[in-house]
Scaffold this motif. Structure first.
Motif, PDB file in Angstrom:
ATOM      1  N   UNK A 268       0.833  -1.203   0.000  1.00 48.43           N
ATOM      2  CA  UNK A 268       0.000   0.000   0.000  1.00 48.43           C
ATOM      3  C   UNK A 268       0.868   1.254   0.000  1.00 48.43           C
ATOM      4  N   UNK A 269       0.476   2.237  -0.763  1.00 49.41           N
ATOM      5  CA  UNK A 269       1.258   3.453  -0.880  1.00 49.41           C
ATOM      6  C   UNK A 269       0.372   4.682  -0.694  1.00 49.41           C
ATOM      7  N   UNK A 292       2.536   4.026   3.726  1.00 47.76           N
ATOM      8  CA  UNK A 292       1.365   4.611   4.382  1.00 47.76           C
ATOM      9  C   UNK A 292       1.614   4.926   5.858  1.00 47.76           C
ATOM     10  N   UNK A 293       2.532   4.212   6.486  1.00 52.68           N
ATOM     11  CA  UNK A 293       2.780   4.417   7.913  1.00 52.68           C
ATOM     12  C   UNK A 293       3.730   5.571   8.169  1.00 52.68           C
ATOM     13  N   UNK A 294       3.681   6.105   9.396  1.00 54.67           N
ATOM     14  CA  UNK A 294       4.604   7.167   9.797  1.00 54.67           C
ATOM     15  C   UNK A 294       6.002   6.589   9.978  1.00 54.67           C
ATOM     16  N   UNK A 295       6.992   7.411   9.673  1.00 57.61           N
ATOM     17  CA  UNK A 295       8.380   6.990   9.812  1.00 57.61           C
ATOM     18  C   UNK A 295       9.241   8.224  10.039  1.00 57.61           C
ATOM     19  N   UNK A 296      10.448   7.995  10.497  1.00 55.54           N
ATOM     20  CA  UNK A 296      11.409   9.070  10.724  1.00 55.54           C
ATOM     21  C   UNK A 296      12.627   8.827   9.840  1.00 55.54           C
ATOM     22  N   UNK A 297      13.057   9.869   9.147  1.00 53.70           N
ATOM     23  CA  UNK A 297      14.275   9.797   8.342  1.00 53.70           C
ATOM     24  C   UNK A 297      15.383  10.519   9.088  1.00 53.70           C
ATOM     25  N   UNK A 298      16.488   9.819   9.338  1.00 52.11           N
ATOM     26  CA  UNK A 298      17.609  10.379  10.090  1.00 52.11           C
ATOM     27  C   UNK A 298      18.840  10.387   9.196  1.00 52.11           C
ATOM     28  N   UNK A 299      19.335  11.562   8.801  1.00 48.89           N
ATOM     29  CA  UNK A 299      20.592  11.609   8.042  1.00 48.89           C
ATOM     30  C   UNK A 299      21.783  11.395   8.972  1.00 48.89           C
TER      31      UNK A 299
END
Length: 433
Positions: A268-269, A292-299
């Motif tokens: 699902x997108x 579709x779900x929440x996520x965190x991107x950490x550089x």
């Protein structure tokens, strides 16, 4: 990221004015010049748990976006709105008013699926999706068997051959009894034919001519193909299922599937943004989609990412000062620098173990705490208590002047794990001021 030894070396260097003399222990030699000074700063030896965690800045959202490209000829006649969630079988966009639905899989369709007994992993994607959507696809040859692909004749429709084409058999009746008018799978879960595969040996024999009762010429065939693990076969049953599905979504029921007839996504997108507009050619970048779900991107600087691994547990500090448990979903392998003078960074994607913890936030800055090595119930002193010894290694000086050689362990948050003869919990050691 500085290692524990490097941190210790820097701190010891900062107290280089404190000299050591002699090599004996327990006789008062090798003490600090200020050891007898009542005002000398001291700290207790404590027993604690040490963990070399680190906290990094991240961005809450839905993770990295994937670009969806169209294909084939035609014009875009409909696009979804940003924020729309698209699932299996649903229309992602329309070309010349023809729906282009979503299928799930790890392999995009890369060829036209038309000829009976076509074998491949792309056929598996089609078969698995139709089955998941509720369409009976008939039996499939087991891995290790062979089938004979039947060349598609120009102008012919697959799945409608006569009985002198052994790789596929016709539907039950001309009206298509199992192809319901609304395109839904038949209540009996049956396909339009009872078979649809070649023999196990991959051979084909000519059937009888229905009118003359004589053998008809054998249809031209290709070389036998072995069905491998992960493959599926485009049987007549499967082709008939394709036709029912095409009828249901409002597409021409040809039984043929071209690569640009569908979009294969991993699941699902959510539509992040549109890259095209209605009226644009279909063969370009159309939209960007995310999970579709929440996520965190950490550089993370590429040199510091070695200690971060998939499935590693983390703690996310949210904008309202609450926390949520997370897990590292992926660590990218492509390092990119934002500028000429900046260090290359990789993206670490963190997902949440309980999505309800972040339902009130759509986006925003967060902090992610990565826990590395943990040592439990160990003796620890401030790093500034360490002294470099002439003999090598480190020592600590008790408040009464005695110098004890110690072995160092984990460095974390200004503390260092230590062990040594004569060192006990509660003892006071001199620290650099």
């Amino acid at each position: 990221m500085a290692t524990g030894a490097a941190v210790a070396a820097l701190l010891v260097a900062g107290s280089a004015a404190v000299a050591l003399s002699g090599g004996g222990f327990g006789d008062g030699s090798g003490t600090r010049t200020a050891a007898s000074d009542p005002s000398a700063r001291t700290a207790r030896v404590i027993r604690t748990d040490l963990s070399n965690s680190r906290t990094l800045e991240g961005t809450l959202g839905h993770g990295a976006a994937t670009t969806v490209r169209g294909g084939g000829e035609g014009r875009i006649t409909w696009l979804p709105s940003s924020g729309t969630t698209v699932t299996r079988g649903k229309t992602l966009y329309r070309v010349d008013d023809r729906p282009v639905p979503v299928l799930y899989g790890d392999l995009p369709l890369y060829r036209t699926l038309r000829a009976v007994n076509t074998v491949g992993r792309d056929v598996r994607v089609l078969a698995d999706n139709l089955l998941a959507l509720g369409y009976a696809i008939g039996p499939q040859p087991a891995p290790g068997r062979t089938v004979v692909p039947m060349p598609a004749e120009p102008g012919s429709e697959p799945g409608s051959g006569s009985e002198d084409q052994p790789a596929g058999r016709p539907e039950k009746n001309a009206a298509g009894r199992n192809d319901a008018p609304d395109g839904k799978p038949s209540p009996e879960g049956k396909n339009g034919s009872a078979g649809g595969t070649a023999s196990a040996e991959g051979t084909a024999s000519a059937g009888k001519n229905a009118s003359a009762g004589q053998s008809a010429p054998a249809a031209p065939v290709s070389a036998p193909v072995r069905v491998e693990q992960g493959d599926a076969v485009l049987t007549t049953d499967l082709i008939n299922a394709v036709k029912r599905w095409q009828t249901a979504i409002g597409a021409p029921a040809t039984g043929v599937v071209d690569p640009h007839d569908v979009v294969v996504l991993t699941g699902p997108m959510r539509v992040e943004s549109l890259q095209a507009q209605v009226g644009d050619p279909a063969d370009g970048e159309l939209l960007k989609a995310t999970a579709t779900g929440k996520a965190v991107t950490v550089p993370v600087e590429a040199g510091d990412a070695g200690g971060i691994a998939r499935d590693q547990h983390v703690t996310v500090h949210l904008p309202d000062d609450s926390t949520a448990a997370g897990r590292v979903a992926s660590v990218s392998t492509a390092a990119e620098a934002e500028g000429d003078d900046s260090a290359p960074k990789v993206d670490v994607l963190v997902t949440f173990e309980d999505a309800s913890k972040v339902k009130r936030f759509d986006a925003g800055p967060v902090q992610v705490e990565f826990v590395g090595e943990t040592r439990r119930h160990v003796l620890a002193v401030p790093v500034t208590a360490l002294l470099a010894l002439r003999e090598g290694g480190y020592g600590v000086q008790l408040s009464r002047g005695r110098l004890i050689a110690v072995t160092t362990g984990l460095f974390a948050k200004g503390q260092v794990e230590v062990s040594g003869a004569g060192l006990a919990e509660g003892a006071r050691v001199v620290v650099a001021s």
